[in-house]
Design an enzyme around this catalytic site. Structure first.
Site, PDB file in Angstrom:
ATOM      1  N   PRO A   1       0.821  -1.222   0.000  1.00  0.00           N
ATOM      2  CA  PRO A   1       0.000   0.000   0.000  1.00  0.00           C
ATOM      3  C   PRO A   1       0.852   1.269   0.000  1.00  0.00           C
ATOM      4  O   PRO A   1       0.350   2.348  -0.292  1.00  0.00           O
ATOM      5  CB  PRO A   1      -0.811  -0.107   1.303  1.00  0.00           C
ATOM      6  CG  PRO A   1      -0.711  -1.525   1.735  1.00  0.00           C
ATOM      7  CD  PRO A   1       0.601  -2.038   1.202  1.00  0.00           C
TER       8      PRO A   1
ATOM      9  N   ASP B   1      -5.478   1.838 -29.473  1.00  0.00           N
ATOM     10  CA  ASP B   1      -4.678   2.911 -30.054  1.00  0.00           C
ATOM     11  C   ASP B   1      -5.518   4.142 -30.332  1.00  0.00           C
ATOM     12  O   ASP B   1      -5.125   5.250 -30.035  1.00  0.00           O
ATOM     13  CB  ASP B   1      -4.040   2.454 -31.375  1.00  0.00           C
ATOM     14  CG  ASP B   1      -3.090   1.295 -31.144  1.00  0.00           C
ATOM     15  OD1 ASP B   1      -2.770   0.607 -32.118  1.00  0.00           O
ATOM     16  OD2 ASP B   1      -2.687   1.094 -29.987  1.00  0.00           O
TER      17      ASP B   1
ATOM     18  N   ARG C   1      -2.332  -8.693 -20.631  1.00  0.00           N
ATOM     19  CA  ARG C   1      -3.316  -8.348 -21.665  1.00  0.00           C
ATOM     20  C   ARG C   1      -2.819  -7.265 -22.621  1.00  0.00           C
ATOM     21  O   ARG C   1      -3.383  -7.085 -23.694  1.00  0.00           O
ATOM     22  CB  ARG C   1      -4.676  -7.966 -21.058  1.00  0.00           C
ATOM     23  CG  ARG C   1      -4.712  -6.644 -20.360  1.00  0.00           C
ATOM     24  CD  ARG C   1      -6.093  -6.385 -19.776  1.00  0.00           C
ATOM     25  NE  ARG C   1      -7.081  -6.051 -20.784  1.00  0.00           N
ATOM     26  CZ  ARG C   1      -7.161  -4.864 -21.388  1.00  0.00           C
ATOM     27  NH1 ARG C   1      -6.332  -3.898 -21.096  1.00  0.00           N
ATOM     28  NH2 ARG C   1      -8.103  -4.638 -22.286  1.00  0.00           N
TER      29      ARG C   1
ATOM     30  N   GLU D   1       2.188  -8.338   8.708  1.00  0.00           N
ATOM     31  CA  GLU D   1       2.308  -6.873   8.767  1.00  0.00           C
ATOM     32  C   GLU D   1       3.202  -6.336   7.647  1.00  0.00           C
ATOM     33  O   GLU D   1       3.375  -5.119   7.520  1.00  0.00           O
ATOM     34  CB  GLU D   1       2.885  -6.435  10.117  1.00  0.00           C
ATOM     35  CG  GLU D   1       2.049  -6.835  11.323  1.00  0.00           C
ATOM     36  CD  GLU D   1       0.604  -6.374  11.224  1.00  0.00           C
ATOM     37  OE1 GLU D   1       0.375  -5.176  10.951  1.00  0.00           O
ATOM     38  OE2 GLU D   1      -0.299  -7.221  11.411  1.00  0.00           O
TER      39      GLU D   1
END
Ligand code: 4GT
Length: 254
Positions: free
Chosen positions: A97, A177, A162, A124
């Site tokens: 995070p 595009d 992808r 943690e």
């Protein structure tokens, strides 16, 4: 592209290595996904990878040593798969995070790596000294906390895979595009024509490709203005988009 994932829960990665478009990319040898378990690099009888935090507090911290050995092993595997292992070609990425927020621009930039070594934390998190010495970048998938870095690693891998050449075929790449970049997607419709009294927009049935493309672009613009003013502010149209925007200006508040 070669992915080495360092995780104590390697089974989770079957979700992307065995299913859907990412699973097919693995089958076609367009990507290799190797899971490396830091437990295999412990030396004690209990195969411990976590310990209590110095300074006290709740939870456990992943120890640096097994992770360091797992990363060294991941680099040797990347090398065996023909990849350069310097940080420019094969970065070590810690999903956390505290990292830089992932977006499509970062995804597209990542296509050019030979390999990626993805480090998944649990508990943690991991000993800061491992990050200092071994990690090239930290990436977050958003401002929320999860129980581990495995899902974020899969999110990153899916988004990168992808965008690799020949993974999705050109139907998608051509579209990517021209219009999509920087705007939200347009709405999509398929059979039946009438769903619970809701009709498919006429223009989509007209077969008039220029009108359809224009309608979709206007939908994208309207949705982006309404839902994501932050994206709309940053959007810079290409020549074709600028022409269309000018043409339909009276319908759109910019
Ligand atoms: C959220 C994210 C992430 C976690 C995110 C270390 C132990 C971090 C648990 C892990 N939570 N990882 N990458 N938003 N939790 O990307």
């Amino acid at each position: 592209m070669y992915f080495a994932v360092i995780t104590i829960l390697p089974e989770m990665f079957t979700a992307i290595s065995e299913f859907g478009i990412t699973g097919r990319a693995v089958q076609n040898n367009q990507v290799i996904i190797d899971c490396i378990n830091p437990r295999d690099f412990t030396t004690d009888n209990y195969r411990r990878i976590d310990e209590r935090p110095f300074g006290g507090g709740p939870g456990m911290v992943m120890m640096a040593e097994p992770l360091a050995k797992a990363i060294d092993y991941a680099k040797s595997q990347a090398s065996l798969n023909g990849c350069a292992t310097d940080s420019e070609h094969c970065p070590v990425i810690y999903l956390s995070p505290q990292g830089d927020k992932l977006d499509e621009q970062a995804v597209v930039a990542s296509r050019h790596y030979d390999a990626m070594i993805l480090l998944c934390g649990r508990y943690e998190g991991i000993d800061e000294r491992l990050i200092q010495r071994y990690v090239d970048m930290e990436i977050s998938i958003g401002d929320f906390v999860l129980t581990g870095g495995e899902l974020p690693a899969m999110v990153l891998m899916d988004s990168v895979i992808r965008r690799l050449p020949d993974v999705m075929g050109d139907a998608q790449s051509a579209e990517q595009d021209s219009f999509v970049e920087g705007l939200l997607d347009c709405p999509h419709y398929t059979k039946p024509h009438n769903f619970e009294g809701l009709m498919v927009p006429e223009v989509l049935l007209s077969g008039h490709h220029a009108n359809i493309a224009q309608w979709r672009f206007v939908q994208q613009v309207e949705r982006t203005q309404q839902r994501r003013p932050d994206l709309w502010q940053k959007f810079t149209p290409n020549a074709e988009q600028a022409r269309l925007l000018k043409k339909v200006k009276h319908d759109l508040k910019s």
